[in-house]
Scaffold this motif. Sequence first.
Motif, PDB file in Angstrom:
ATOM      1  N   ASN A  60      28.757  36.077  32.385  1.00 35.04           N
ATOM      2  CA  ASN A  60      28.632  35.894  33.833  1.00 35.04           C
ATOM      3  C   ASN A  60      27.652  34.762  34.137  1.00 35.04           C
ATOM      4  O   ASN A  60      27.206  34.061  33.225  1.00 35.04           O
ATOM      5  CB  ASN A  60      28.236  37.217  34.523  1.00 35.04           C
ATOM      6  CG  ASN A  60      26.836  37.684  34.174  1.00 35.04           C
ATOM      7  OD1 ASN A  60      26.048  36.980  33.538  1.00 35.04           O
ATOM      8  ND2 ASN A  60      26.521  38.903  34.589  1.00 35.04           N
TER       9      ASN A  60
ATOM     10  N   GLU B  31      34.284  42.777  33.813  1.00 36.09           N
ATOM     11  CA  GLU B  31      34.376  43.017  35.253  1.00 36.09           C
ATOM     12  C   GLU B  31      35.551  43.916  35.567  1.00 36.09           C
ATOM     13  O   GLU B  31      36.627  43.754  34.994  1.00 36.09           O
ATOM     14  CB  GLU B  31      34.599  41.701  36.000  1.00 36.09           C
ATOM     15  CG  GLU B  31      33.389  40.823  36.067  1.00 36.09           C
ATOM     16  CD  GLU B  31      33.660  39.611  36.933  1.00 36.09           C
ATOM     17  OE1 GLU B  31      32.995  39.496  37.969  1.00 36.09           O
ATOM     18  OE2 GLU B  31      34.518  38.807  36.584  1.00 36.09           O
ATOM     19  N   PRO B  32      35.376  44.854  36.480  1.00 36.83           N
ATOM     20  CA  PRO B  32      36.535  45.615  36.941  1.00 36.83           C
ATOM     21  C   PRO B  32      37.442  44.700  37.754  1.00 36.83           C
ATOM     22  O   PRO B  32      36.979  43.721  38.336  1.00 36.83           O
ATOM     23  CB  PRO B  32      35.923  46.705  37.812  1.00 36.83           C
ATOM     24  CG  PRO B  32      34.562  46.242  38.155  1.00 36.83           C
ATOM     25  CD  PRO B  32      34.134  45.274  37.101  1.00 36.83           C
TER      26      PRO B  32
ATOM     27  N   ASP C  84      41.846  36.708  33.982  1.00 34.22           N
ATOM     28  CA  ASP C  84      41.115  37.587  34.899  1.00 34.22           C
ATOM     29  C   ASP C  84      41.357  37.066  36.311  1.00 34.22           C
ATOM     30  O   ASP C  84      40.933  35.966  36.660  1.00 34.22           O
ATOM     31  CB  ASP C  84      39.627  37.558  34.544  1.00 34.22           C
ATOM     32  CG  ASP C  84      38.797  38.540  35.338  1.00 34.22           C
ATOM     33  OD1 ASP C  84      39.256  38.993  36.402  1.00 34.22           O
ATOM     34  OD2 ASP C  84      37.684  38.847  34.897  1.00 34.22           O
TER      35      ASP C  84
ATOM     36  N   THR D 109      44.879  46.883  35.436  1.00 33.41           N
ATOM     37  CA  THR D 109      43.616  46.978  36.161  1.00 33.41           C
ATOM     38  C   THR D 109      42.560  47.646  35.312  1.00 33.41           C
ATOM     39  O   THR D 109      42.814  48.677  34.705  1.00 33.41           O
ATOM     40  CB  THR D 109      43.817  47.783  37.474  1.00 33.41           C
ATOM     41  OG1 THR D 109      44.844  47.144  38.246  1.00 33.41           O
ATOM     42  CG2 THR D 109      42.539  47.856  38.279  1.00 33.41           C
ATOM     43  N   VAL D 110      41.389  47.033  35.282  1.00 28.88           N
ATOM     44  CA  VAL D 110      40.216  47.628  34.627  1.00 28.88           C
ATOM     45  C   VAL D 110      39.391  48.272  35.733  1.00 28.88           C
ATOM     46  O   VAL D 110      39.039  47.615  36.721  1.00 28.88           O
ATOM     47  CB  VAL D 110      39.389  46.554  33.880  1.00 28.88           C
ATOM     48  CG1 VAL D 110      38.077  47.140  33.382  1.00 28.88           C
ATOM     49  CG2 VAL D 110      40.195  45.964  32.740  1.00 28.88           C
ATOM     50  N   LYS D 111      39.086  49.547  35.570  1.00 29.18           N
ATOM     51  CA  LYS D 111      38.292  50.270  36.565  1.00 29.18           C
ATOM     52  C   LYS D 111      36.884  50.448  36.052  1.00 29.18           C
ATOM     53  O   LYS D 111      36.630  50.456  34.862  1.00 29.18           O
ATOM     54  CB  LYS D 111      38.939  51.621  36.872  1.00 29.18           C
ATOM     55  CG  LYS D 111      40.312  51.439  37.488  1.00 29.18           C
ATOM     56  CD  LYS D 111      40.895  52.742  37.915  1.00 29.18           C
ATOM     57  CE  LYS D 111      42.265  52.462  38.524  1.00 29.18           C
ATOM     58  NZ  LYS D 111      42.831  53.625  39.144  1.00 29.18           N
ATOM     59  N   GLU D 112      35.953  50.636  36.971  1.00 27.84           N
ATOM     60  CA  GLU D 112      34.542  50.837  36.600  1.00 27.84           C
ATOM     61  C   GLU D 112      34.346  52.106  35.824  1.00 27.84           C
ATOM     62  O   GLU D 112      34.996  53.048  35.916  1.00 27.84           O
ATOM     63  CB  GLU D 112      33.678  50.865  37.855  1.00 27.84           C
ATOM     64  CG  GLU D 112      33.596  49.510  38.494  1.00 27.84           C
ATOM     65  CD  GLU D 112      32.621  49.474  39.650  1.00 27.84           C
ATOM     66  OE1 GLU D 112      31.573  50.143  39.582  1.00 27.84           O
ATOM     67  OE2 GLU D 112      32.925  48.795  40.611  1.00 27.84           O
TER      68      GLU D 112
ATOM     69  N   SER E 212      35.824  40.858  27.781  1.00 28.22           N
ATOM     70  CA  SER E 212      34.508  40.433  28.273  1.00 28.22           C
ATOM     71  C   SER E 212      34.398  38.911  28.402  1.00 28.22           C
ATOM     72  O   SER E 212      35.169  38.155  27.819  1.00 28.22           O
ATOM     73  CB  SER E 212      33.411  40.942  27.342  1.00 28.22           C
ATOM     74  OG  SER E 212      33.450  40.268  26.112  1.00 28.22           O
TER      75      SER E 212
ATOM     76  N   PRO F 155      37.007  46.328  24.931  1.00 22.35           N
ATOM     77  CA  PRO F 155      36.076  45.713  25.886  1.00 22.35           C
ATOM     78  C   PRO F 155      35.644  44.303  25.453  1.00 22.35           C
ATOM     79  O   PRO F 155      35.480  43.423  26.295  1.00 22.35           O
ATOM     80  CB  PRO F 155      34.893  46.683  25.902  1.00 22.35           C
ATOM     81  CG  PRO F 155      35.513  48.008  25.601  1.00 22.35           C
ATOM     82  CD  PRO F 155      36.585  47.693  24.581  1.00 22.35           C
TER      83      PRO F 155
ATOM     84  N   ASP G 176      34.131  36.509  38.607  1.00 19.05           N
ATOM     85  CA  ASP G 176      33.041  35.949  39.398  1.00 19.05           C
ATOM     86  C   ASP G 176      32.691  34.525  38.977  1.00 19.05           C
ATOM     87  O   ASP G 176      31.950  33.837  39.662  1.00 19.05           O
ATOM     88  CB  ASP G 176      31.807  36.852  39.340  1.00 19.05           C
ATOM     89  CG  ASP G 176      31.214  36.974  37.945  1.00 19.05           C
ATOM     90  OD1 ASP G 176      31.883  36.570  36.980  1.00 19.05           O
ATOM     91  OD2 ASP G 176      30.082  37.474  37.825  1.00 19.05           O
TER      92      ASP G 176
ATOM     93  N   ILE H 228      29.811  40.658  30.022  1.00 17.35           N
ATOM     94  CA  ILE H 228      30.243  41.770  30.867  1.00 17.35           C
ATOM     95  C   ILE H 228      31.765  41.912  30.838  1.00 17.35           C
ATOM     96  O   ILE H 228      32.472  40.989  30.455  1.00 17.35           O
ATOM     97  CB  ILE H 228      29.793  41.582  32.338  1.00 17.35           C
ATOM     98  CG1 ILE H 228      30.447  40.329  32.940  1.00 17.35           C
ATOM     99  CG2 ILE H 228      28.284  41.529  32.462  1.00 17.35           C
ATOM    100  CD1 ILE H 228      30.361  40.253  34.447  1.00 17.35           C
TER     101      ILE H 228
END
Length: 81
Positions: free
Chosen positions: A48, A56-57, A7, A78-81, A45, A41, A11, A54
């Motif tokens: 966090n 994350e996008p 990733d 890319t992972v989008k929201e 994942s 997913p 975060d 989670i």
Amino acid sequence: MQLYLHDLLADVSRPVNELKGFQRISLAPGEEKSVKFTLTPDVLSHLNVNMERIVEPGDFRIMIGSSSKDIRLKGIFTVKE
């Protein structure tokens, strides 16, 4: 074959090469086979800072090879929201 993900914009600190899938295959000399991995997913994942699971996008580096030291294919998705 081994599938690794990284990733690029997490975060929290994440491993550079995180093993997310593998398949054992046998090949005769000169033989080729297709290998398919499904990225769900759950595979994308992580926990966090609040210990919540989670996805994350953002951008992920995908790497495929016979080991983490023998990566033969690389790409970014890319992972989008």
